[in-house]
Design a protein around this motif. Sequence first.
Motif, PDB file in Angstrom:
ATOM      1  N   LYS A  53       0.841  -1.202   0.000  1.00 14.20           N
ATOM      2  CA  LYS A  53       0.000   0.000   0.000  1.00 14.20           C
ATOM      3  C   LYS A  53       0.873   1.247   0.000  1.00 14.20           C
ATOM      4  O   LYS A  53       1.990   1.235   0.514  1.00 14.20           O
ATOM      5  CB  LYS A  53      -0.923  -0.002   1.207  1.00 14.20           C
ATOM      6  N   GLU A  54       0.343   2.323  -0.553  1.00 15.56           N
ATOM      7  CA  GLU A  54       1.076   3.585  -0.650  1.00 15.56           C
ATOM      8  C   GLU A  54       0.217   4.753  -0.184  1.00 15.56           C
ATOM      9  O   GLU A  54      -1.013   4.689  -0.212  1.00 15.56           O
ATOM     10  CB  GLU A  54       1.498   3.847  -2.097  1.00 15.56           C
ATOM     11  N   ILE A  55       0.902   5.802   0.228  1.00 14.75           N
ATOM     12  CA  ILE A  55       0.259   7.092   0.481  1.00 14.75           C
ATOM     13  C   ILE A  55       0.710   8.033  -0.624  1.00 14.75           C
ATOM     14  O   ILE A  55       1.911   8.180  -0.859  1.00 14.75           O
ATOM     15  CB  ILE A  55       0.656   7.665   1.850  1.00 14.75           C
ATOM     16  N   LYS A  56      -0.226   8.630  -1.319  1.00 10.69           N
ATOM     17  CA  LYS A  56       0.105   9.598  -2.361  1.00 10.69           C
ATOM     18  C   LYS A  56      -0.059  11.015  -1.802  1.00 10.69           C
ATOM     19  O   LYS A  56      -1.125  11.376  -1.326  1.00 10.69           O
ATOM     20  CB  LYS A  56      -0.789   9.405  -3.582  1.00 10.69           C
ATOM     21  N   SER A  57       1.007  11.768  -1.862  1.00  6.69           N
ATOM     22  CA  SER A  57       0.975  13.157  -1.416  1.00  6.69           C
ATOM     23  C   SER A  57       0.854  14.053  -2.647  1.00  6.69           C
ATOM     24  O   SER A  57       1.653  13.940  -3.580  1.00  6.69           O
ATOM     25  CB  SER A  57       2.253  13.498  -0.639  1.00  6.69           C
ATOM     26  N   THR A  73       4.712   7.474  -0.537  1.00  4.51           N
ATOM     27  CA  THR A  73       5.424   6.829   0.558  1.00  4.51           C
ATOM     28  C   THR A  73       4.818   5.457   0.825  1.00  4.51           C
ATOM     29  O   THR A  73       3.654   5.195   0.506  1.00  4.51           O
ATOM     30  CB  THR A  73       5.358   7.630   1.875  1.00  4.51           C
ATOM     31  N   ALA A  74       5.610   4.607   1.429  1.00  5.04           N
ATOM     32  CA  ALA A  74       5.086   3.349   1.927  1.00  5.04           C
ATOM     33  C   ALA A  74       4.022   3.657   2.972  1.00  5.04           C
ATOM     34  O   ALA A  74       4.024   4.729   3.590  1.00  5.04           O
ATOM     35  CB  ALA A  74       6.212   2.526   2.532  1.00  5.04           C
ATOM     36  N   SER A  75       3.115   2.720   3.178  1.00  2.00           N
ATOM     37  CA  SER A  75       2.028   2.901   4.143  1.00  2.00           C
ATOM     38  C   SER A  75       2.049   1.737   5.123  1.00  2.00           C
ATOM     39  O   SER A  75       1.793   0.582   4.760  1.00  2.00           O
ATOM     40  CB  SER A  75       0.673   2.969   3.420  1.00  2.00           C
ATOM     41  N   ALA A  76       2.366   2.029   6.366  1.00  2.45           N
ATOM     42  CA  ALA A  76       2.561   0.983   7.368  1.00  2.45           C
ATOM     43  C   ALA A  76       1.247   0.375   7.829  1.00  2.45           C
ATOM     44  O   ALA A  76       0.230   1.064   7.949  1.00  2.45           O
ATOM     45  CB  ALA A  76       3.315   1.542   8.567  1.00  2.45           C
ATOM     46  N   SER A  77       1.293  -0.911   8.114  1.00  7.22           N
ATOM     47  CA  SER A  77       0.200  -1.623   8.771  1.00  7.22           C
ATOM     48  C   SER A  77       0.607  -1.857  10.222  1.00  7.22           C
ATOM     49  O   SER A  77       1.697  -1.439  10.653  1.00  7.22           O
ATOM     50  CB  SER A  77      -0.053  -2.960   8.077  1.00  7.22           C
ATOM     51  N   ALA A 115       1.864  13.347   9.309  1.00  5.46           N
ATOM     52  CA  ALA A 115       0.547  13.611   8.734  1.00  5.46           C
ATOM     53  C   ALA A 115       0.511  13.081   7.306  1.00  5.46           C
ATOM     54  O   ALA A 115       1.504  13.157   6.572  1.00  5.46           O
ATOM     55  CB  ALA A 115       0.259  15.108   8.755  1.00  5.46           C
ATOM     56  N   SER A 116      -0.620  12.555   6.896  1.00 10.01           N
ATOM     57  CA  SER A 116      -0.728  11.960   5.558  1.00 10.01           C
ATOM     58  C   SER A 116      -0.642  12.998   4.452  1.00 10.01           C
ATOM     59  O   SER A 116      -0.390  12.658   3.299  1.00 10.01           O
ATOM     60  CB  SER A 116      -2.038  11.175   5.438  1.00 10.01           C
ATOM     61  N   GLN A 117      -0.827  14.290   4.795  1.00  8.14           N
ATOM     62  CA  GLN A 117      -0.726  15.343   3.777  1.00  8.14           C
ATOM     63  C   GLN A 117       0.718  15.796   3.549  1.00  8.14           C
ATOM     64  O   GLN A 117       0.992  16.480   2.556  1.00  8.14           O
ATOM     65  CB  GLN A 117      -1.565  16.566   4.181  1.00  8.14           C
ATOM     66  N   SER A 118       1.624  15.439   4.454  1.00 10.69           N
ATOM     67  CA  SER A 118       3.004  15.939   4.322  1.00 10.69           C
ATOM     68  C   SER A 118       4.050  14.889   4.678  1.00 10.69           C
ATOM     69  O   SER A 118       5.024  15.204   5.375  1.00 10.69           O
ATOM     70  CB  SER A 118       3.193  17.173   5.207  1.00 10.69           C
ATOM     71  N   PRO A 119       3.919  13.662   4.203  1.00  4.87           N
ATOM     72  CA  PRO A 119       4.883  12.624   4.592  1.00  4.87           C
ATOM     73  C   PRO A 119       6.260  12.796   3.967  1.00  4.87           C
ATOM     74  O   PRO A 119       7.254  12.348   4.550  1.00  4.87           O
ATOM     75  CB  PRO A 119       4.219  11.335   4.097  1.00  4.87           C
ATOM     76  N   ILE A 120       6.347  13.454   2.809  1.00  6.76           N
ATOM     77  CA  ILE A 120       7.648  13.592   2.146  1.00  6.76           C
ATOM     78  C   ILE A 120       8.545  14.531   2.943  1.00  6.76           C
ATOM     79  O   ILE A 120       9.740  14.266   3.141  1.00  6.76           O
ATOM     80  CB  ILE A 120       7.492  14.105   0.699  1.00  6.76           C
TER      81      ILE A 120
END
Length: 545
Positions: free
Chosen positions: A69-73, A86-90, A226-231
């Motif tokens: 899974k990924e998080i798209k910023s 970014t990778a998305s942790a479980s 935060a999911s809006q600014s992971p980079i």
Amino acid sequence: MRSPVEIGKTAKPVHTFEQDKLAFPNAPERNFSLVENQEKMKASLAKVRSELGNYYPLIIDGKEIKTEKEIKSVNPARPSEIVGRTASASQKEAQMAIDAAKKAFPAWRDTPPEKRAEYFLKAADLLEQERDEHAALQVYEVGKNWREADADVCETIDYLRYYAQEMIRLGKPKRLGPVAGETNDYFYQPKGIAVIIPPWNFPMAICAGMTTAALVAGNAAIVKPASQSPIIAYKFVDLLRRVGIPNGVVNFLPGPGSEIGDFIVTSPDVHMIAFTGSREIGCRIYRLAAEVQPGQNHLKKVIAEMGGKNAIIVDSDADLDEAVLGTIQSAFGYQGQKCSACSRVIVMESCYDTFLSRLTEAARSLRIGMPEDPGNFMGPVIDANAKKTILGYIETGKKEARLVLERDVSHLGDGYFIGPTIFAEVPPAATIAQEEIFGPVLAVMKAKNLDEALEIALGTSYALTGGIFSRSPANIARVREEFRIGNLYINRKITGAVVARQPFGGFKMSGIGSKAGGPDYLLQFMDPRTVTENTLRRGFAPEED
């Protein structure tokens, strides 16, 4: 109530020249009126743009971990533009991060404070060399204009240096109570594993501040951005890796709060949580952390900064030019997306109409557009949900008060833009006067006198920032004493707290914990210890150092 004469005699803190010698040297912000600095920022924007869309892994125990899974910023000014993935942790990866921090903690705890501090002083030096690239990333990922982005990076540099210096100071044991035949030493030890949950609005500065404080104090940390600014958060954690911080001491764990948030907060191996964000989430963390889990042998510490409903009072004798400027900067800087932002301005009847007219025209003149254009004062709000929420408050405001300004931003395309919005004659109990909106919406309120102004200003559940514009020494002195909030500003804007100069934080529902960037902040990440030794030997007491 004390009279204005008595209040005017209130003693002020005494300034000494010794304080000047000890003043902390804050990182200077860029002067973008200089062509050289403009060119550096343009080059950095181009470089960061060439890297948009890159993938960033989890960092656990020094290892880079990819996930399915990924998080798209995305760029809030152009939502179709992906800043990075970014990778998305479980929960599986979350437990790995906890285990890594647990393993790394003993050696890091036992590392001398001066040695720990060196890592962060080196990181500050490295960040200072790369500051324009980090600022440019903020322009794209969170929609900050040049000045706001640069100020965020400067604050990050300050946190790194200030907390490093503070730990060197606090790391020296104190000898207490001179008694013959006995020594008493007072010192600190780190708590253990800290979970860091930073916000998106100061995506590097607050992330760095909370993380640096935890680490330099000797704790191991898990950073859940935060999911809006992971980079931006990744870049900070990577900065620490590049200066050689040991594996497992800091772990980067982006992931959905719904899946890993409660999991890491409730882990029996976690000792503390440092959070900045919404009141709803902060209260949830506080409640969850209070529950002792099976296998947990400690009570968890929670530091939570949860926002404000901040007010500026404009006195009848105020310099209205300064008051308008300070209100505009405080209410609409970074689109009002600051916990310190002014969302209420309380104006004396005698100057209300004049102030409102000048304020409205000033807000009407603000340039709104793409944040990479240095001529724009305002950019987008952070995402679609924020835009929807803010627009909902604007509709509520139209039913509660008189709308005096609403800018049309439809020409800016599909970005999350909202123009400065001003309501007048707002009742103190109105929704838009009580709830934190976190957007460019300002409620202008009328007061008969300073008594009523203070009653309105203090009439919310928050106590973070506020201010007054006044020429009256008696009124200023009274406000200093009675406007009980975390950060009070007099005859200036109420945003832009500077590390070591204006330690930041509030109380009531604005949060719990000592002030960030102040001399008490690191103490929250440690436990104090006292060691007493009987030094008598065969009937005599040896001389002590």
